[in-house]
Design a protein around this motif. Structure first.
Motif, PDB file in Angstrom:
ATOM      1  N   GLY A 222       0.774  -1.232   0.000  1.00 40.40           N
ATOM      2  CA  GLY A 222       0.000   0.000   0.000  1.00 40.40           C
ATOM      3  C   GLY A 222       0.800   1.273   0.000  1.00 40.40           C
ATOM      4  N   GLY A 223       2.106   1.190   0.113  1.00 42.68           N
ATOM      5  CA  GLY A 223       2.922   2.390   0.108  1.00 42.68           C
ATOM      6  C   GLY A 223       2.894   3.078  -1.239  1.00 42.68           C
ATOM      7  N   GLY A 224       3.310   4.334  -1.238  1.00 42.30           N
ATOM      8  CA  GLY A 224       3.334   5.103  -2.465  1.00 42.30           C
ATOM      9  C   GLY A 224       3.571   6.560  -2.183  1.00 42.30           C
ATOM     10  N   SER A 225       3.288   7.382  -3.159  1.00 40.03           N
ATOM     11  CA  SER A 225       3.479   8.822  -3.056  1.00 40.03           C
ATOM     12  C   SER A 225       2.132   9.530  -3.066  1.00 40.03           C
ATOM     13  CB  SER A 225       4.340   9.315  -4.217  1.00 40.03           C
ATOM     14  OG  SER A 225       4.564  10.708  -4.124  1.00 40.03           O
ATOM     15  N   VAL A 226       1.981  10.509  -2.180  1.00 47.42           N
ATOM     16  CA  VAL A 226       0.736  11.264  -2.087  1.00 47.42           C
ATOM     17  C   VAL A 226       1.059  12.697  -1.675  1.00 47.42           C
ATOM     18  CG1 VAL A 226       0.354  10.619   0.321  1.00 47.42           C
ATOM     19  CG2 VAL A 226      -1.592  11.270  -1.120  1.00 47.42           C
ATOM     20  N   GLN A 227       0.245  13.637  -2.108  1.00 50.58           N
ATOM     21  CA  GLN A 227       0.457  15.030  -1.744  1.00 50.58           C
ATOM     22  C   GLN A 227       0.033  15.304  -0.311  1.00 50.58           C
ATOM     23  OE1 GLN A 227      -1.220  17.848  -4.483  1.00 50.58           O
ATOM     24  NE2 GLN A 227      -0.007  17.116  -6.203  1.00 50.58           N
ATOM     25  N   ALA A 228       0.654  16.307   0.286  1.00 49.26           N
ATOM     26  CA  ALA A 228       0.292  16.704   1.640  1.00 49.26           C
ATOM     27  C   ALA A 228      -1.205  16.972   1.730  1.00 49.26           C
ATOM     28  CB  ALA A 228       1.085  17.940   2.052  1.00 49.26           C
ATOM     29  N   GLY A 229      -1.801  16.496   2.816  1.00 50.67           N
ATOM     30  CA  GLY A 229      -3.234  16.621   3.004  1.00 50.67           C
ATOM     31  C   GLY A 229      -4.028  15.447   2.471  1.00 50.67           C
TER      32      GLY A 229
ATOM     33  N   ASP B  49      -8.074  -7.432  11.198  1.00 48.57           N
ATOM     34  CA  ASP B  49      -8.930  -8.553  10.858  1.00 48.57           C
ATOM     35  C   ASP B  49      -8.304  -9.759  11.555  1.00 48.57           C
ATOM     36  OD1 ASP B  49     -10.044 -10.863   9.677  1.00 48.57           O
ATOM     37  OD2 ASP B  49     -10.474  -9.796   7.824  1.00 48.57           O
ATOM     38  N   ASN B  50      -8.865 -10.160  12.702  1.00 47.44           N
ATOM     39  CA  ASN B  50      -8.278 -11.225  13.499  1.00 47.44           C
ATOM     40  C   ASN B  50      -8.250 -12.567  12.773  1.00 47.44           C
ATOM     41  OD1 ASN B  50      -7.093 -10.939  16.147  1.00 47.44           O
ATOM     42  ND2 ASN B  50      -9.032 -10.049  16.832  1.00 47.44           N
ATOM     43  N   ALA B  51      -9.299 -12.864  12.022  1.00 48.11           N
ATOM     44  CA  ALA B  51      -9.372 -14.144  11.328  1.00 48.11           C
ATOM     45  C   ALA B  51      -8.301 -14.260  10.256  1.00 48.11           C
ATOM     46  CB  ALA B  51     -10.757 -14.334  10.720  1.00 48.11           C
ATOM     47  N   LYS B  52      -8.119 -13.200   9.493  1.00 46.92           N
ATOM     48  CA  LYS B  52      -7.148 -13.217   8.398  1.00 46.92           C
ATOM     49  C   LYS B  52      -5.765 -12.766   8.838  1.00 46.92           C
ATOM     50  CE  LYS B  52     -10.623 -12.328   4.823  1.00 46.92           C
ATOM     51  NZ  LYS B  52     -11.030 -11.423   3.715  1.00 46.92           N
ATOM     52  N   LYS B  53      -5.666 -12.234  10.057  1.00 49.24           N
ATOM     53  CA  LYS B  53      -4.409 -11.697  10.577  1.00 49.24           C
ATOM     54  C   LYS B  53      -3.848 -10.643   9.633  1.00 49.24           C
ATOM     55  CE  LYS B  53      -4.068 -13.851  14.502  1.00 49.24           C
ATOM     56  NZ  LYS B  53      -5.437 -14.423  14.487  1.00 49.24           N
ATOM     57  N   ILE B  54      -4.695  -9.699   9.280  1.00 54.26           N
ATOM     58  CA  ILE B  54      -4.305  -8.568   8.459  1.00 54.26           C
ATOM     59  C   ILE B  54      -4.497  -7.296   9.269  1.00 54.26           C
ATOM     60  CG2 ILE B  54      -4.807  -7.210   6.393  1.00 54.26           C
ATOM     61  CD1 ILE B  54      -5.743  -9.773   5.045  1.00 54.26           C
ATOM     62  N   VAL B  55      -3.450  -6.516   9.402  1.00 56.90           N
ATOM     63  CA  VAL B  55      -3.526  -5.239  10.091  1.00 56.90           C
ATOM     64  C   VAL B  55      -3.410  -4.131   9.055  1.00 56.90           C
ATOM     65  CG1 VAL B  55      -1.038  -5.132  10.585  1.00 56.90           C
ATOM     66  CG2 VAL B  55      -2.654  -3.844  12.004  1.00 56.90           C
ATOM     67  N   SER B  56      -4.254  -3.115   9.197  1.00 55.23           N
ATOM     68  CA  SER B  56      -4.265  -2.007   8.257  1.00 55.23           C
ATOM     69  C   SER B  56      -3.979  -0.702   8.979  1.00 55.23           C
ATOM     70  CB  SER B  56      -5.620  -1.914   7.552  1.00 55.23           C
ATOM     71  OG  SER B  56      -5.891  -3.080   6.808  1.00 55.23           O
ATOM     72  N   LEU B  57      -3.466   0.256   8.239  1.00 50.83           N
ATOM     73  CA  LEU B  57      -3.224   1.586   8.772  1.00 50.83           C
ATOM     74  C   LEU B  57      -3.799   2.582   7.784  1.00 50.83           C
ATOM     75  CD1 LEU B  57      -1.806   3.138  11.118  1.00 50.83           C
ATOM     76  CD2 LEU B  57       0.140   3.414   9.562  1.00 50.83           C
ATOM     77  N   GLN B  58      -4.897   3.217   8.175  1.00 53.14           N
ATOM     78  CA  GLN B  58      -5.508   4.246   7.350  1.00 53.14           C
ATOM     79  C   GLN B  58      -4.921   5.591   7.758  1.00 53.14           C
ATOM     80  OE1 GLN B  58      -7.819   1.845   8.982  1.00 53.14           O
ATOM     81  NE2 GLN B  58      -7.271   0.695   7.140  1.00 53.14           N
ATOM     82  N   MET B  59      -4.301   6.270   6.820  1.00 47.66           N
ATOM     83  CA  MET B  59      -3.616   7.522   7.089  1.00 47.66           C
ATOM     84  C   MET B  59      -4.316   8.648   6.349  1.00 47.66           C
ATOM     85  SD  MET B  59       0.355   6.237   6.816  1.00 47.66           S
ATOM     86  CE  MET B  59       0.203   5.803   5.087  1.00 47.66           C
ATOM     87  N   THR B  60      -4.658   9.706   7.074  1.00 47.06           N
ATOM     88  CA  THR B  60      -5.312  10.866   6.487  1.00 47.06           C
ATOM     89  C   THR B  60      -4.566  12.129   6.894  1.00 47.06           C
ATOM     90  OG1 THR B  60      -6.843  11.159   8.350  1.00 47.06           O
ATOM     91  CG2 THR B  60      -7.547   9.712   6.554  1.00 47.06           C
ATOM     92  N   ASP B  61      -4.883  13.226   6.196  1.00 47.34           N
ATOM     93  CA  ASP B  61      -4.238  14.509   6.457  1.00 47.34           C
ATOM     94  C   ASP B  61      -2.725  14.334   6.545  1.00 47.34           C
ATOM     95  OD1 ASP B  61      -4.062  17.244   6.924  1.00 47.34           O
ATOM     96  OD2 ASP B  61      -4.315  17.038   9.090  1.00 47.34           O
ATOM     97  N   LEU B  62      -2.178  13.671   5.561  1.00 50.95           N
ATOM     98  CA  LEU B  62      -0.751  13.362   5.577  1.00 50.95           C
ATOM     99  C   LEU B  62       0.100  14.621   5.469  1.00 50.95           C
ATOM    100  CD1 LEU B  62      -0.946  10.160   3.426  1.00 50.95           C
ATOM    101  CD2 LEU B  62       0.053  10.299   5.723  1.00 50.95           C
ATOM    102  N   LYS B  63       1.211  14.591   6.181  1.00 50.77           N
ATOM    103  CA  LYS B  63       2.128  15.716   6.244  1.00 50.77           C
ATOM    104  C   LYS B  63       3.500  15.280   5.754  1.00 50.77           C
ATOM    105  CE  LYS B  63      -0.273  17.257  10.417  1.00 50.77           C
ATOM    106  NZ  LYS B  63      -1.012  18.369   9.767  1.00 50.77           N
ATOM    107  N   ALA B  64       4.323  16.245   5.396  1.00 47.74           N
ATOM    108  CA  ALA B  64       5.656  15.939   4.902  1.00 47.74           C
ATOM    109  C   ALA B  64       6.442  15.101   5.906  1.00 47.74           C
ATOM    110  CB  ALA B  64       6.412  17.226   4.584  1.00 47.74           C
ATOM    111  N   GLU B  65       6.249  15.368   7.188  1.00 43.36           N
ATOM    112  CA  GLU B  65       6.975  14.633   8.209  1.00 43.36           C
ATOM    113  C   GLU B  65       6.529  13.178   8.360  1.00 43.36           C
ATOM    114  OE1 GLU B  65       4.427  17.753  10.501  1.00 43.36           O
ATOM    115  OE2 GLU B  65       5.428  17.581   8.567  1.00 43.36           O
ATOM    116  N   ASP B  66       5.471  12.787   7.662  1.00 41.65           N
ATOM    117  CA  ASP B  66       5.043  11.392   7.663  1.00 41.65           C
ATOM    118  C   ASP B  66       5.843  10.551   6.675  1.00 41.65           C
ATOM    119  OD1 ASP B  66       2.952  11.695   9.596  1.00 41.65           O
ATOM    120  OD2 ASP B  66       1.681  12.553   8.024  1.00 41.65           O
TER     121      ASP B  66
END
Length: 122
Positions: free
Chosen positions: A8-15, A72-89
């Motif tokens: 899921g990584g990639g490039s995105v603009q601030a905000g 998701d405990n059954a599938k053992k998948i952890v997700s991280l939803q990131m919003t309002d991204l900043k340069a320091e992220d």
């Protein structure tokens, strides 16, 4: 041994927003906590968020209110939803697991993924 694969990584603009996922496989019954860390060259690895199998969560102050970790405990998948991204992220983001209780200290996590790069542009 537990194996972890981030995506899921990639490039995105601030905000903007981005979502990361980490799938755990092999011997996953022993996992108690799954977490996300990030690292920038020249800096120590920083705990971002963690979630237990009971779905109790903790967040670094720098991302609280902007990032959400889910499991998701059954599938053992952890997700991280990131919003309002900043340069320091901008960092390499790593998924990690432990049999111990959750923390944001990397020394308690013996199992790690290979990482996925997140880059925030101005």
């Amino acid at each position: 041994q537990v194996q972890l694969a981030e995506s899921g990584g990639g490039s995105v603009q601030a905000g903007g927003s981005l979502s990361l996922s980490c799938a755990a496989s092999k011997y996953t019954d022993n996992i108690y906590c799954m977490a996300w860390f990030r690292q920038v060259p020249g800096r120590e690895r920083e705990g971002v968020a963690a979630i237990s199998r009971e779905e109790s969560t903790m967040y670094a102050d720098s991302v609280k209110g902007r990032f959400t970790i889910s499991l998701d405990n059954a599938k053992k998948i952890v997700s991280l939803q990131m919003t309002d991204l900043k340069a320091e992220d901008t960092a390499m983001y790593y998924c990690a697991t432990t049999r111990a209780t959750c923390s944001l200290d990397s020394k308690w996590y013996p199992r790690w993924g290979q990482g996925t790069q997140v880059t925030i542009s101005s």
